[in-house]
Design a protein around this motif. Sequence first.
Motif, PDB file in Angstrom:
ATOM      1  N   ASP A  42       0.832  -1.210   0.000  1.00 17.39           N
ATOM      2  CA  ASP A  42       0.000   0.000   0.000  1.00 17.39           C
ATOM      3  C   ASP A  42       0.869   1.264   0.000  1.00 17.39           C
ATOM      4  O   ASP A  42       0.560   2.245  -0.690  1.00 17.39           O
ATOM      5  N   TRP A  43       1.915   1.246   0.789  1.00 15.96           N
ATOM      6  CA  TRP A  43       2.794   2.424   0.887  1.00 15.96           C
ATOM      7  C   TRP A  43       3.466   2.686  -0.452  1.00 15.96           C
ATOM      8  O   TRP A  43       3.508   3.822  -0.941  1.00 15.96           O
ATOM      9  N   ALA A  51       0.993   4.116  -2.813  1.00 17.51           N
ATOM     10  CA  ALA A  51       0.691   5.510  -2.485  1.00 17.51           C
ATOM     11  C   ALA A  51       1.798   6.446  -2.977  1.00 17.51           C
ATOM     12  O   ALA A  51       1.534   7.537  -3.510  1.00 17.51           O
ATOM     13  N   LEU A  52       3.037   6.017  -2.808  1.00 17.70           N
ATOM     14  CA  LEU A  52       4.163   6.841  -3.266  1.00 17.70           C
ATOM     15  C   LEU A  52       4.132   7.023  -4.778  1.00 17.70           C
ATOM     16  O   LEU A  52       4.371   8.115  -5.294  1.00 17.70           O
ATOM     17  N   LEU A 101       1.566   9.476  -5.861  1.00 14.73           N
ATOM     18  CA  LEU A 101       2.008  10.866  -5.661  1.00 14.73           C
ATOM     19  C   LEU A 101       3.121  11.273  -6.620  1.00 14.73           C
ATOM     20  O   LEU A 101       3.579  12.417  -6.599  1.00 14.73           O
ATOM     21  N   LEU A 142      11.891   7.962  -1.616  1.00 14.97           N
ATOM     22  CA  LEU A 142      11.232   8.129  -0.317  1.00 14.97           C
ATOM     23  C   LEU A 142      12.069   9.096   0.517  1.00 14.97           C
ATOM     24  O   LEU A 142      13.014   8.689   1.195  1.00 14.97           O
ATOM     25  N   THR A 165       8.066  13.240   2.149  1.00 14.45           N
ATOM     26  CA  THR A 165       7.079  12.326   1.560  1.00 14.45           C
ATOM     27  C   THR A 165       6.740  11.206   2.527  1.00 14.45           C
ATOM     28  O   THR A 165       5.576  10.802   2.659  1.00 14.45           O
ATOM     29  N   ARG A 205       4.298  12.448   5.154  1.00  9.81           N
ATOM     30  CA  ARG A 205       2.940  12.688   4.649  1.00  9.81           C
ATOM     31  C   ARG A 205       2.174  11.402   4.342  1.00  9.81           C
ATOM     32  O   ARG A 205       0.954  11.429   4.238  1.00  9.81           O
ATOM     33  N   THR A 206       2.890  10.316   4.175  1.00  6.65           N
ATOM     34  CA  THR A 206       2.226   9.083   3.722  1.00  6.65           C
ATOM     35  C   THR A 206       2.248   7.962   4.750  1.00  6.65           C
ATOM     36  O   THR A 206       1.937   6.817   4.423  1.00  6.65           O
ATOM     37  N   ALA A 265      -0.532   5.298   5.101  1.00 10.58           N
ATOM     38  CA  ALA A 265      -0.684   4.155   4.203  1.00 10.58           C
ATOM     39  C   ALA A 265      -0.078   2.889   4.790  1.00 10.58           C
ATOM     40  O   ALA A 265      -0.417   1.787   4.368  1.00 10.58           O
TER      41      ALA A 265
END
Length: 299
Positions: free
Chosen positions: A253-254, A257-258, A261, A266, A270, A273-274, A277
């Motif tokens: 999931d992470w 999500a990255l 965006l 990483l 960032t 903010r995430t 996730a």
Amino acid sequence: MVDEHGSAVPGSPADVAVALRETGYLPDEGVATAAFLAMRMGRPLLCEGEPGTGKTALAHALAGAYGLELVRLQCHEGIDAAQALYEWDFPRQLLHLRALETVSDGGLDVGTAESSLYTRRFLLARPLLRALQRAPCVLLVDEIDRADDEFEAFLLETLSEYTVTVPEFGVVEADEPPLVVLTSNRTREVHDALKRRCLYHWLEHPGPEREVSILRSRVPELDRRLADQVAGAVRRMRSLELLKPPGVAEAIDWASALLALGAAELDTETAARTLGAVLKYSEDVRRVRAAGVVDEVGA
């Protein structure tokens, strides 16, 4: 290779590993061996481990790899035999009975009416009965540790014979045993009697290289550098005393999500903010921040 029921059985753990990889599930040698033995010996496989180590996903992957239906029994506190086996469809039975009364114009034979109510058309098969009826299939008994002792004893009896007696209907017996995968997060100990009936495997979180491979397999657009960063940060989180350490699913999931965006790497901002996730409790977010994991990412 064919077993005593005429079903194809993989020839080796390596064959199982290849079949699972084709579904996107990347097993280690231990998982492939445990799954092979369960299929070869016709024994249930009890998988224990931390949440997110791939226990449930293994059952899905086995079903996909061998073209079998997956039947899932989700255990929970208070689950009983009726919820796992069968129920009668009482509303439809009442409608049927009223229809018979209308057609017979009051001359309905009680014995005939009663026998017509307890047929397959009114039998609502729950997961255990459905697995016996549809075998060969994969029966996933998910989170058996959430059920109580009485249900565990009932399940042991059912898995010993792969036969269920429905008093009003008769005996339902599987033509061949389903491939049974039981999972446990070890919130309580599963009884020895059930463990003796099963083969056992403890699933660990994947090692660094395997986790990177899993990430890149499940998120094909992910490049190696970002996969390494995500896997490394997740491993660092798992070393902390978190309420819910992130599993492979959270790592995927992470990474997704990255990519959503448009992140090429990483960095500290960032990552900060995430975190939602990959972490699901505010306490865990605070602990990860306090441990400097986010700052280490950008270092």
